[in-house]
Design an enzyme around this catalytic site. Structure first.
Site, PDB file in Angstrom:
ATOM      1  N   HIS A 120       3.175   0.899  18.118  1.00  0.00           N
ATOM      2  CA  HIS A 120       3.979   0.295  19.187  1.00  0.00           C
ATOM      3  C   HIS A 120       5.384  -0.162  18.783  1.00  0.00           C
ATOM      4  O   HIS A 120       5.962  -1.032  19.435  1.00  0.00           O
ATOM      5  CB  HIS A 120       3.241  -0.917  19.781  1.00  0.00           C
ATOM      6  CG  HIS A 120       2.015  -0.580  20.564  1.00  0.00           C
ATOM      7  ND1 HIS A 120       0.875  -0.088  19.986  1.00  0.00           N
ATOM      8  CD2 HIS A 120       1.752  -0.674  21.897  1.00  0.00           C
ATOM      9  CE1 HIS A 120      -0.051   0.110  20.913  1.00  0.00           C
ATOM     10  NE2 HIS A 120       0.460  -0.232  22.078  1.00  0.00           N
ATOM     11  N   ASP A 171       6.841   7.411  20.537  1.00  0.00           N
ATOM     12  CA  ASP A 171       5.921   6.287  20.422  1.00  0.00           C
ATOM     13  C   ASP A 171       4.587   6.576  21.099  1.00  0.00           C
ATOM     14  O   ASP A 171       4.519   7.347  22.063  1.00  0.00           O
ATOM     15  CB  ASP A 171       6.533   5.033  21.050  1.00  0.00           C
ATOM     16  CG  ASP A 171       5.917   3.766  20.477  1.00  0.00           C
ATOM     17  OD1 ASP A 171       5.867   3.631  19.256  1.00  0.00           O
ATOM     18  OD2 ASP A 171       5.478   2.914  21.267  1.00  0.00           O
ATOM     19  N   HIS A 200       2.881   4.428  22.835  1.00  0.00           N
ATOM     20  CA  HIS A 200       2.891   3.773  24.150  1.00  0.00           C
ATOM     21  C   HIS A 200       4.291   3.880  24.728  1.00  0.00           C
ATOM     22  O   HIS A 200       5.229   3.246  24.267  1.00  0.00           O
ATOM     23  CB  HIS A 200       2.485   2.306  24.023  1.00  0.00           C
ATOM     24  CG  HIS A 200       2.133   1.656  25.329  1.00  0.00           C
ATOM     25  ND1 HIS A 200       2.922   1.777  26.462  1.00  0.00           N
ATOM     26  CD2 HIS A 200       1.080   0.885  25.695  1.00  0.00           C
ATOM     27  CE1 HIS A 200       2.361   1.093  27.451  1.00  0.00           C
ATOM     28  NE2 HIS A 200       1.242   0.558  27.015  1.00  0.00           N
ATOM     29  N   GLU A 228      -8.879   2.109  28.737  1.00  0.00           N
ATOM     30  CA  GLU A 228      -8.088   1.646  29.898  1.00  0.00           C
ATOM     31  C   GLU A 228      -7.497   2.848  30.635  1.00  0.00           C
ATOM     32  O   GLU A 228      -6.306   2.894  30.931  1.00  0.00           O
ATOM     33  CB  GLU A 228      -6.981   0.696  29.428  1.00  0.00           C
ATOM     34  CG  GLU A 228      -7.501  -0.477  28.606  1.00  0.00           C
ATOM     35  CD  GLU A 228      -6.416  -1.368  28.052  1.00  0.00           C
ATOM     36  OE1 GLU A 228      -6.613  -2.596  28.015  1.00  0.00           O
ATOM     37  OE2 GLU A 228      -5.359  -0.846  27.658  1.00  0.00           O
ATOM     38  N   CYS A 255      -0.442  -8.808  27.879  1.00  0.00           N
ATOM     39  CA  CYS A 255       0.628  -8.009  28.476  1.00  0.00           C
ATOM     40  C   CYS A 255       0.790  -8.270  29.967  1.00  0.00           C
ATOM     41  O   CYS A 255       1.894  -8.182  30.508  1.00  0.00           O
ATOM     42  CB  CYS A 255       0.361  -6.524  28.224  1.00  0.00           C
ATOM     43  SG  CYS A 255      -1.283  -5.972  28.721  1.00  0.00           S
TER      44      CYS A 255
END
Length: 652
Positions: A137, A187, A189, A318, A414
């Site tokens: 991240h 990246d 994410h 998720e 988050c």
């Protein structure tokens, strides 16, 4: 080639004056942002520690200690600062600004001499920079700090954080790119892609736009960068127990973004990626990126989205699963994912002002996003299920991710600052402009200042929305101005009436194929447009391929999806059924949770006739008892203690 797109409304030109939404905007300003500041500084009793601010202080040399928290802990600070920037755009707050300035001073001191700014790798793995992009991240955290820098600069005019992040972006540009000697990576994410576009818009430096486009085009290229890095690390991973993190589809790296047909993997990452793709399409006229954005939009909205605007149906990763797989009681539907969907929808609106994008933006905003925060502003949902049976929690592991009550904070926090930054910037989602046309996408009481060829114009929107479909727009102009108003007709509306200065507007052809009523004329001071959007409680059915809602009905009125709660209907909600032809009655109850429109429906409760306690028996008969089923808006559930809840109800 330039795509004919609309312009994003600067937040400084829109002021919200709305009974419903000002409660939330003020809640963010007066409660949420101060509460989250306390949480980021580990001053909330019984909440999981954050250490996000302390990590920066240690990296800056202001305190001694070790890094604590998730590898992406820096991002919570970025989102908090971004929310502060938006709040300062709409109203000065010297005390809040002073706190933010002191934090920015700390961030500046924590920055390394080459521009690098990441507390995890500065404090814990100084030799590990850019060696595990799939999991760690770094660019995600950089992106959130970039977005904060732009918001704070636009809100205050202060450049310090903007200069810090430009220096960081300049350094990143020396590390990544197509040139020889640079990393051909991206990246795990997505976030930096859309942040770099914001940085480009704030500075005019095309280097940032080109870098964003590079990251998107490089994703999924062969040979796969993550696999190369994994081999270079000798198989070392950051999350040894999270095998899904190393699946390429989890981070949308299984194919180049222009070739992806379906929304795969981690839901937040998908919609952040799509938001960046839409940004690149808008800024560069890239038709291929636009087509890819449209394709992923269709898959999400037509086959993988909950009626509440939630996305991501599976707890493991998720993630999205497959078309029409939308379980209610194990739904993940992360709050951040719906916020990301709003980002995506808003950017598609800029590319092509079609009402369907605003419909989805509104659906996610009024349901999942509002559900993600309690009415007190101090408790939050990470996960937003559509059915809850509290007794199962803590006993059946498949429900462990679902909480029947909102939490004070999270180790992975988050969602709370994401809610704050979205609601803090709500004004920029209401309107957009294209040429001589001003679009109204959301019906929220507000005032926008806009420039036409003849001079400045202000449009003031008055509405009793979301409880009523009555909207009035009033024009203020120093001299007559010729322009077009485009007013959205929502998908929940089954009819509308338009009046200009009290007289009926009969040009039915003014409703274009994109779902907006367009009114072009010369406008003068005091002109009014009244829009009456018919708003009734409606029975909603799911697609036949959604197995989990077969034979069930949901209630929607206006933008709100409704639910049954145990507090109103007693336990065992699986025993009740909604009569298909029964009456639906709506009543506003001002004393219920600050004021709610309640829908009462004719239904029945089914009771087994037999008194036998056997688990199974043949030919069981049931008696049917009349029941007045009481529905409240989904966003308001779980504000009255633990209890059952369901959105979808059996229909007879």
């Amino acid at each position: 080639m330039t795509i004919q797109s609309t312009n994003i409304t600067p937040l400084s030109r829109v002021s919200i004056q709305d009974d419903f939404w000002m409660e939330y905007v003020n809640l963010v300003r007066d409660v949420v942002v101060p509460y989250q500041w306390e949480a980021l500084n580990d001053r909330i009793p019984d909440a999981e520690p954050s250490s996000a601010v302390r990590n920066f202080k240690i990296a800056a040399g202001e305190e001694q200690g070790e890094f604590y928290g998730m590898v992406f802990q820096d991002s919570d600070v970025g989102k908090w600062l971004e929310a502060v920037g938006y709040l300062l755009s709409s109203r000065p707050d010297p005390a809040l600004e002073r706190i933010a300035d002191e934090l920015i001073d700390t961030l500046a001191k924590a920055q390394r001499s080459d521009g690098y700014l990441n507390t995890y790798f500065t404090l814990k793995e100084p030799e590990g920079r850019w060696t595990n992009l799939a999991e760690c991240h770094e660019l995600y955290c950089a992106g959130h700090l970039m977005e904060a820098a732009v918001a704070y600069y636009e809100g205050t005019g202060k450049r310090k954080l903007l200069d810090v992040m430009c220096k960081y972006a300049d350094y990143i540009d020396t590390v990544f790119g197509p040139e020889p000697g640079k990393l051909k990576g991206y990246d795990g994410h997505q976030e930096v892609e859309l942040a770099l576009v914001k940085l480009y818009r704030a500075t005019g430096n095309e280097k940032y736009l080109n870098l964003s486009r590079f990251f998107l085009d490089q994703r999924g290229a062969k040979p796969n960068f993550y696999e190369i890095q994994l081999a270079q690390r000798g198989g070392k991973v950051h999350y040894p127990n999270l095998d899904i993190a190393r699946r390429l589809s989890y981070s949308q790296s299984h194919l180049p973004v222009r070739e992806q047909q379906t929304a795969e993997g981690h839901a937040v990452r998908v919609v952040y990626m799509c938001a960046g793709m839409a940004d690149i399409a808008k800024e560069t006229g890239d038709r291929g990126m636009l087509e890819a954005s449209r394709r992923l939009w269709r898959n999400i909205v037509d086959k993988r989205m909950y009626i509440t605007g939630g996305i991501g149906s599976m707890e493991h990763g998720e993630a999205f699963t497959f078309d029409y797989d939308l379980p209610n009681d194990t739904a993940y539907a992360e709050t951040c994912a719906s916020i990301g969907l709003i980002f995506f929808a808003h950017r598609m609106l800029q590319l092509e002002p079609k009402s369907e994008y605003a419909d989805v933006m509104e659906r996610a905003l009024y349901n999942t996003v509002l559900s993600g925060m309690s009415k007190d502003g101090r408790h939050f949902f990470y996960v937003n299920p559509l059915e809850v049976y509290p007794e199962a929690h803590g006993k059946n592991a498949i429900y462990n991710h679902v909480k029947p009550e909102r939490q004070g904070w999270f180790g992975c926090a988050c969602c709370p600052p994401n809610v704050a930054r979205l609601l803090g910037s709500l004004g920029k989602y209401i309107y957009s402009a294209h040429g001589n046309t001003l679009y109204t996408h959301l019906y929220i009481g507000s005032r926008i200042e806009w420039g036409t060829a003849e001079g400045p114009v202000a449009v003031e929107q008055e509405t009793r929305h979301p409880w009523s479909g009555d909207v009035r727009l009033r024009i203020s102009a120093d001299k007559p101005s010729v322009f077009e108003l485009a007013l959205r007709v929502p998908d929940w509306c089954d009819g509308y009436v338009v009046r200009i200065n009290g007289e009926a507007w009969t040009k039915t052809e003014s409703l274009d194929g994109d779902g907006y009523v367009k009114i072009a004329r010369s406008w003068t001071e005091g002109d009014t447009v009244d829009l009456d959007l018919h708003m009734s409680a409606r029975r909603m059915s799911g697609h036949p391929m959604i197995r989990q809602v077969a034979g069930k009905t949901a209630i929607q009125r206006g933008p709100f999806v409704y639910c049954l709660e145990e507090a109103d209907n007693g336990p065992h909600l699986h025993e009740v059924a909604l009569l298909k032809d029964g009456k639906l009655q709506t009543d506003f109850e001002p004393d219920l949770l600050g004021g709610l429109e309640v829908v009462t429906a004719e239904g029945v409760r089914m009771k087994r006739e037999s008194g036998d306690d056997r688990l199974y028996e043949p030919d069981v008969s049931y008696r049917v008892e009349p029941a007045a089923l009481r529905f409240i808006p989904y966003y308001a559930w779980a504000n009255r203690g633990r209890g059952e809840m369901t959105v979808w109800v059996r229909s007879l």
